[in-house]
Write an enzyme that holds these catalytic residues in place. Structure first.
Site, PDB file in Angstrom:
ATOM      1  N   ASP A   1     -17.095  -9.670 -11.497  1.00  0.00           N
ATOM      2  CA  ASP A   1     -17.360 -10.962 -12.163  1.00  0.00           C
ATOM      3  C   ASP A   1     -18.052 -10.761 -13.526  1.00  0.00           C
ATOM      4  O   ASP A   1     -17.469 -11.045 -14.556  1.00  0.00           O
ATOM      5  CB  ASP A   1     -18.176 -11.914 -11.279  1.00  0.00           C
ATOM      6  CG  ASP A   1     -17.885 -13.379 -11.583  1.00  0.00           C
ATOM      7  OD1 ASP A   1     -16.881 -13.663 -12.266  1.00  0.00           O
ATOM      8  OD2 ASP A   1     -18.643 -14.247 -11.109  1.00  0.00           O
TER       9      ASP A   1
ATOM     10  N   GLY B   1     -15.989 -22.097 -15.432  1.00  0.00           N
ATOM     11  CA  GLY B   1     -17.067 -23.010 -15.796  1.00  0.00           C
ATOM     12  C   GLY B   1     -17.541 -23.797 -14.586  1.00  0.00           C
ATOM     13  O   GLY B   1     -17.393 -23.349 -13.446  1.00  0.00           O
TER      14      GLY B   1
ATOM     15  N   HIS C   1     -10.594 -20.277 -10.872  1.00  0.00           N
ATOM     16  CA  HIS C   1     -11.880 -20.206 -10.174  1.00  0.00           C
ATOM     17  C   HIS C   1     -11.939 -21.411  -9.221  1.00  0.00           C
ATOM     18  O   HIS C   1     -11.953 -22.554  -9.679  1.00  0.00           O
ATOM     19  CB  HIS C   1     -13.037 -20.330 -11.162  1.00  0.00           C
ATOM     20  CG  HIS C   1     -13.371 -19.078 -11.910  1.00  0.00           C
ATOM     21  ND1 HIS C   1     -12.575 -18.566 -12.899  1.00  0.00           N
ATOM     22  CD2 HIS C   1     -14.447 -18.251 -11.815  1.00  0.00           C
ATOM     23  CE1 HIS C   1     -13.150 -17.471 -13.386  1.00  0.00           C
ATOM     24  NE2 HIS C   1     -14.282 -17.251 -12.747  1.00  0.00           N
TER      25      HIS C   1
ATOM     26  N   HIS D   1     -11.359  -9.141 -11.766  1.00  0.00           N
ATOM     27  CA  HIS D   1     -12.099 -10.349 -12.170  1.00  0.00           C
ATOM     28  C   HIS D   1     -13.408  -9.942 -12.831  1.00  0.00           C
ATOM     29  O   HIS D   1     -14.418  -9.726 -12.166  1.00  0.00           O
ATOM     30  CB  HIS D   1     -12.341 -11.231 -10.928  1.00  0.00           C
ATOM     31  CG  HIS D   1     -12.914 -12.574 -11.235  1.00  0.00           C
ATOM     32  ND1 HIS D   1     -12.415 -13.747 -10.718  1.00  0.00           N
ATOM     33  CD2 HIS D   1     -13.958 -12.955 -12.020  1.00  0.00           C
ATOM     34  CE1 HIS D   1     -13.116 -14.781 -11.169  1.00  0.00           C
ATOM     35  NE2 HIS D   1     -14.072 -14.314 -11.953  1.00  0.00           N
TER      36      HIS D   1
ATOM     37  N   GLU E   1     -15.881 -21.783  -5.186  1.00  0.00           N
ATOM     38  CA  GLU E   1     -17.124 -21.057  -5.487  1.00  0.00           C
ATOM     39  C   GLU E   1     -18.283 -22.053  -5.422  1.00  0.00           C
ATOM     40  O   GLU E   1     -19.185 -21.919  -4.600  1.00  0.00           O
ATOM     41  CB  GLU E   1     -17.020 -20.417  -6.887  1.00  0.00           C
ATOM     42  CG  GLU E   1     -18.268 -19.647  -7.313  1.00  0.00           C
ATOM     43  CD  GLU E   1     -18.227 -19.211  -8.789  1.00  0.00           C
ATOM     44  OE1 GLU E   1     -17.538 -19.858  -9.602  1.00  0.00           O
ATOM     45  OE2 GLU E   1     -18.934 -18.230  -9.122  1.00  0.00           O
TER      46      GLU E   1
END
Ligand SMILES: O=c1[nH]cnc2c1ncn2[C@H]1C[C@H](O)[C@@H](CO)O1
Ligand SMILES: [Zn+2]
Length: 349
Positions: A286, A178, A205, A20, A208
């Site tokens: 990330d 996003g 995603h 990732h 988070e």
């Protein structure tokens, strides 16, 4: 765990995997300097060091939305095929420098179309860079194509269609990134249908900047094979059990998770608990530049802050290789490399 010289040596020697990592979050400041000079773009600083405040978050970052504001700065240097290819190549170079043997790089092609590139052009350029990096540095790679949550559905449908045209040619999965809190997963059920129907792996995603309900939707509604972050899974035992039963890997990114305030601090970072509860935890960077990180740094932080052992770090690497969107034979070959280095280093795997 104390990260002494022996541990440092072990961390350096371990073959690593990064599943990732965002291309636009991992641009070297030196490259921005060079691209700006070539393109005649005025910069707010004329040294790599001086550019960092524009490219990196600080500990004062308060949210994912604030974190995401850092990407605008580099995107204007990533609007032509040559720059995208170069940045992809340089990311593999960065990976090789810390003994990463497998890397899945992700990017949102639509973010690279403001000067005329098509989605296909952007994807092809990123793939060329990865391929060149793979050949030069011996790092196995894959490309993940991202849909951005704030983009209109028509755009995202085109992005998925473009990704599918490159299925089997380097694009290994599609993703959704996003502003998670502003655009929950439930809005994107139909968007990922063509991917699901074509057998293109989906990673989302989730968990988070929003809670476990978003994780459940990503899995049951969007068909996620893996989850980006998944930090907030602990907020709902039922969803946690679902993710564990289905063996869905979590692509966790510790330093980024601290910076976006996915959790208040290291004391409540659930990675080690997840590992011990049998979840398929993986560790990733990330955004190497935005988060000022490397795999080695992530591991050292996990050992120092969460008490992970070197054995547990090695287990997360094995999880990454098991979870890789790669041919089974490639996964097995990479796992054999990990196994043999662990034996040499005396690390039980
Ligand atoms: O951690 C993240 N969560 C959600 N979106 C993210 C994260 N890191 C980067 N992005 C976004 C910003 C980038 O411009 C985009 C494509 O890489 O993906
Ligand atoms: Zn991400």
């Amino acid at each position: 765990m104390v990260v002494n010289d022996t541990v440092k040596h072990q961390l350096a020697a371990l073959p690593k995997a990064d599943l990732h990592v965002h291309l636009d979050g991992s641009v070297k400041p030196e490259t921005v300097l060079d691209l700006a000079a070539r393109k005649g773009i005025q910069l707010p600083a004329n040294t790599a060091e001086g550019l960092l405040p524009y490219m990196q978050v600080t500990d004062e970052c308060e949210s994912l939305v604030e974190y995401l504001s850092k990407f605008q700065f580099v995107l204007r240097f990533m609007q032509d095929a040559e720059s995208i290819e170069r940045i992809a190549f340089e990311l593999i170079e960065q990976a090789a420098a810390e003994n990463v043997i497998y890397m899945e790089v992700r990017f949102g092609p639509h973010l690279h179309t403001s000067e005329g590139l098509t989605h296909d052009d952007a994807i092809a350029a990123a793939l060329r860079g990865l391929k060149r990096g793979e050949e030069r540095f011996g790092v196995a790679t894959g490309l993940i194509v991202i849909c951005m949550r704030h983009e209109p559905e028509t755009v995202n449908r085109e992005v998925i269609a473009a990704a599918l045209r490159f299925q089997g040619q380097g694009v290994v999965a599609v993703d959704l990134a996003g502003d998670e809190a502003g655009y929950p997963a439930a809005l994107f059920h139909e968007l990922f249908r063509p991917a699901r129907e074509s057998g293109m792996p989906v990673t989302i995603h989730a968990g988070e900047a929003a809670g476990a309900a978003n994780i459940e939707e990503a899995v049951t509604g969007l068909g996620a094979w893996r989850l980006g972050h998944g930090v907030r899974l602990k907020e709902d035992g039922r969803v946690l059990a679902l993710v564990r039963e289905r063996g869905i890997p979590l692509e966790m990114c510790p330093l980024s998770n601290m910076q976006t305030k996915a959790v208040p601090g290291w004391a409540s970072y659930p990675l080690r608990d997840y590992l011990r509860q049998g979840l398929k935890v993986t560790v990733n960077t990330d955004n190497r530049t935005v988060s000022d990180t490397t795999m080695t740094k992530e591991y050292a932080m996990l050992m120092a802050q969460c008490g992970l052992t070197v054995e547990e770090i090695a287990a997360t690497i094995r999880n990454s290789l098991d979870a890789a969107f790669a041919e089974p034979s490639k996964r097995e070959a990479l796992k054999a490399r990990l196994q043999s280095v662990c034996e040499e280093l005396g690390i039980a795997l």
